[in-house]
Design a protein around this motif. Sequence first.
Motif, mmCIF file in Angstrom:
data_model
loop_
_atom_site.group_PDB
_atom_site.id
_atom_site.type_symbol
_atom_site.label_atom_id
_atom_site.label_comp_id
_atom_site.label_asym_id
_atom_site.label_seq_id
_atom_site.Cartn_x
_atom_site.Cartn_y
_atom_site.Cartn_z
ATOM 1 N N HIS A 73 6.213 -4.185 6.664
ATOM 2 C CA HIS A 73 6.944 -3.025 7.173
ATOM 3 C C HIS A 73 6.260 -1.748 6.686
ATOM 4 N N HIS A 74 5.963 -0.870 7.616
ATOM 5 C CA HIS A 74 5.352 0.412 7.265
ATOM 6 C C HIS A 74 6.327 1.530 7.599
ATOM 7 N N GLY A 75 6.389 2.530 6.715
ATOM 8 C CA GLY A 75 7.327 3.626 6.950
ATOM 9 C C GLY A 75 6.885 4.925 6.322
ATOM 10 N N GLN A 76 7.690 5.945 6.565
ATOM 11 C CA GLN A 76 7.442 7.277 6.034
ATOM 12 C C GLN A 76 8.517 7.633 5.018
ATOM 13 N N PHE A 77 8.108 8.400 3.981
ATOM 14 C CA PHE A 77 9.047 8.804 2.948
ATOM 15 C C PHE A 77 10.102 9.746 3.530
ATOM 16 N N ARG A 78 11.311 9.629 3.040
ATOM 17 C CA ARG A 78 12.409 10.497 3.437
ATOM 18 C C ARG A 78 13.192 10.931 2.198
ATOM 19 N N GLY A 79 13.383 12.245 2.044
ATOM 20 C CA GLY A 79 14.233 12.765 0.986
ATOM 21 C C GLY A 79 13.785 12.431 -0.416
ATOM 22 N N MET A 80 12.482 12.459 -0.678
ATOM 23 C CA MET A 80 11.982 12.139 -2.012
ATOM 24 C C MET A 80 12.215 13.314 -2.957
ATOM 25 N N SER A 81 12.764 13.051 -4.126
ATOM 26 C CA SER A 81 13.000 14.105 -5.110
ATOM 27 C C SER A 81 11.674 14.625 -5.646
ATOM 28 N N GLN A 82 11.700 15.834 -6.197
ATOM 29 C CA GLN A 82 10.472 16.431 -6.705
ATOM 30 C C GLN A 82 9.912 15.637 -7.877
ATOM 31 N N ASP A 83 10.797 15.096 -8.716
ATOM 32 C CA ASP A 83 10.338 14.315 -9.861
ATOM 33 C C ASP A 83 9.612 13.055 -9.414
ATOM 34 N N ILE A 84 10.188 12.324 -8.454
ATOM 35 C CA ILE A 84 9.553 11.113 -7.938
ATOM 36 C C ILE A 84 8.270 11.458 -7.196
ATOM 37 N N GLU B 230 -5.215 7.041 -9.860
ATOM 38 C CA GLU B 230 -5.627 5.661 -9.619
ATOM 39 C C GLU B 230 -6.855 5.608 -8.714
ATOM 40 N N GLN B 231 -6.898 6.474 -7.718
ATOM 41 C CA GLN B 231 -8.081 6.501 -6.863
ATOM 42 C C GLN B 231 -9.320 6.909 -7.660
ATOM 43 N N ALA B 232 -9.164 7.911 -8.531
ATOM 44 C CA ALA B 232 -10.293 8.358 -9.344
ATOM 45 C C ALA B 232 -10.780 7.227 -10.256
ATOM 46 N N VAL B 233 -9.857 6.471 -10.842
ATOM 47 C CA VAL B 233 -10.236 5.363 -11.715
ATOM 48 C C VAL B 233 -10.968 4.283 -10.934
ATOM 49 N N ARG B 234 -10.458 3.948 -9.765
ATOM 50 C CA ARG B 234 -11.083 2.890 -8.975
ATOM 51 C C ARG B 234 -12.472 3.311 -8.488
ATOM 52 N N LEU B 235 -12.614 4.580 -8.128
ATOM 53 C CA LEU B 235 -13.925 5.061 -7.718
ATOM 54 C C LEU B 235 -14.910 5.041 -8.875
ATOM 55 N N ARG B 236 -14.441 5.476 -10.057
ATOM 56 C CA ARG B 236 -15.323 5.533 -11.215
ATOM 57 C C ARG B 236 -15.732 4.142 -11.681
ATOM 58 N N ASP C 244 0.849 -1.188 0.000
ATOM 59 C CA ASP C 244 0.000 0.000 0.000
ATOM 60 C C ASP C 244 0.886 1.240 0.000
ATOM 61 N N MET C 245 0.285 2.366 -0.384
ATOM 62 C CA MET C 245 1.055 3.600 -0.479
ATOM 63 C C MET C 245 0.116 4.786 -0.293
ATOM 64 N N ARG D 110 5.529 12.045 -9.648
ATOM 65 C CA ARG D 110 5.114 10.796 -10.265
ATOM 66 C C ARG D 110 4.216 9.983 -9.324
ATOM 67 N N VAL D 111 4.608 9.903 -8.054
ATOM 68 C CA VAL D 111 3.829 9.143 -7.074
ATOM 69 C C VAL D 111 2.496 9.818 -6.803
ATOM 70 N N TYR D 112 2.503 11.134 -6.585
ATOM 71 C CA TYR D 112 1.273 11.851 -6.275
ATOM 72 C C TYR D 112 0.276 11.786 -7.434
ATOM 73 N N ASN D 113 0.769 11.939 -8.652
ATOM 74 C CA ASN D 113 -0.121 11.859 -9.814
ATOM 75 C C ASN D 113 -0.731 10.469 -9.937
ATOM 76 N N TYR D 114 0.090 9.452 -9.683
ATOM 77 C CA TYR D 114 -0.428 8.092 -9.764
ATOM 78 C C TYR D 114 -1.510 7.855 -8.712
#
Length: 366
Positions: A330-341, A352-358, A280-281, A344-348
């Motif tokens: 294992h559950h954790g928090q993001f550390r030092g994520m680049s703006q590009d990544i 993806e949530q919008a697609v699954r809801l629709r 999960d993410m 990419r993650v936020y857009n996904y």
Amino acid sequence: MEQKPHPLSDLSFFRFPETTMETAASIMILFFLLGLAVLLTVLVQRLIHERNALREHRNVFSRVSGESRMQNDVREALEQLVQLTRYKHGSDLIRDAEAYERAVHTKIAADPAADPGALAAIRRAFHLNVMNPDIQLVATRQLTQDLPIRLIAKDGDETLDIYCGLLEVNESYFLLDVPLQEDVRAFLAKRPETQMIFWREDLGETVFPIELGITGSGDLTFFRAEHVFRSEDASSRSDFRLTLDFPLTYRYMEREKLAKLKSKPDQDHGLRTGEGHLIDMSYGGAAFATKESLPLRGLAQLHFTIHDQPVHMMLEVISHAHMQDGRWRHHGQFRGMSQDIKNRVYNYLSREQAVRLREKEAFRKG
């Protein structure tokens, strides 16, 4: 003739007077009084604003609850709700979502046969639902028909993650538009105790622990649930978790060994590598499953792909638990994520949530 001295030849005029204890004390008192004046001004302005807002709210309440706008049975129902709370006036009760929903819950529990029409009329008249941004979301009665929701049911290590809608919401119960797949319905019938999640951008994620029941007959059956209050320990999270099943590789190092990297770069610092699955993410962290247990507080570098695009991110492991299939979660928090990544993650996540809801997807893993 004697020449006059130049005006700038003596700069003693610009010299600050010698600081004495009395001068310093006067300056401190002056700053204190200025700060006190600013604080009092802010408090007075806030008080005036709150009184004006309360006056406007009571004016609106009076207009809505006037003789020509509200039926006698509805007005009586509101007065009965007021008597179940610490408030003395209906206008104060409808401003407190927690108190109002508790009063409704108490009234219906005490008299299940009572006509809920008056309570529904109160909710409509004063917009006491989740679509009102001024109302706190505390109970499922505040949800409305056709809103998209999410169900998460678990059976051991198996998880069913469903995106569906609400068929009907009234003051007594609500119906869910569960997908017609037989395996999905069989899973929910076996594990009726599940979590219902409502997500809105400004509210975040609100979790309701519900118990599903089946109503109807023959081929026309519905999943029904009684109204509940939100889960206090899991509600109003700004990061909703999206269930996934992505294969990944990881590199992991314990926190206490990280400091030795610069001093002794050639030494074996206990770097661990392996394979696992991202399960999960969210916008703030993720969970992944591995065959071995990784110590807490260490850093795990995860490598996986999103739509065939490589993603590398660092995760600080803050909790872990043994799963029934033998793996470790294992559950954790993001550390030092680049703006590009991050983009990419936020857009996904949002898409993806919008697609699954629709599409009202049922995602099953485990």
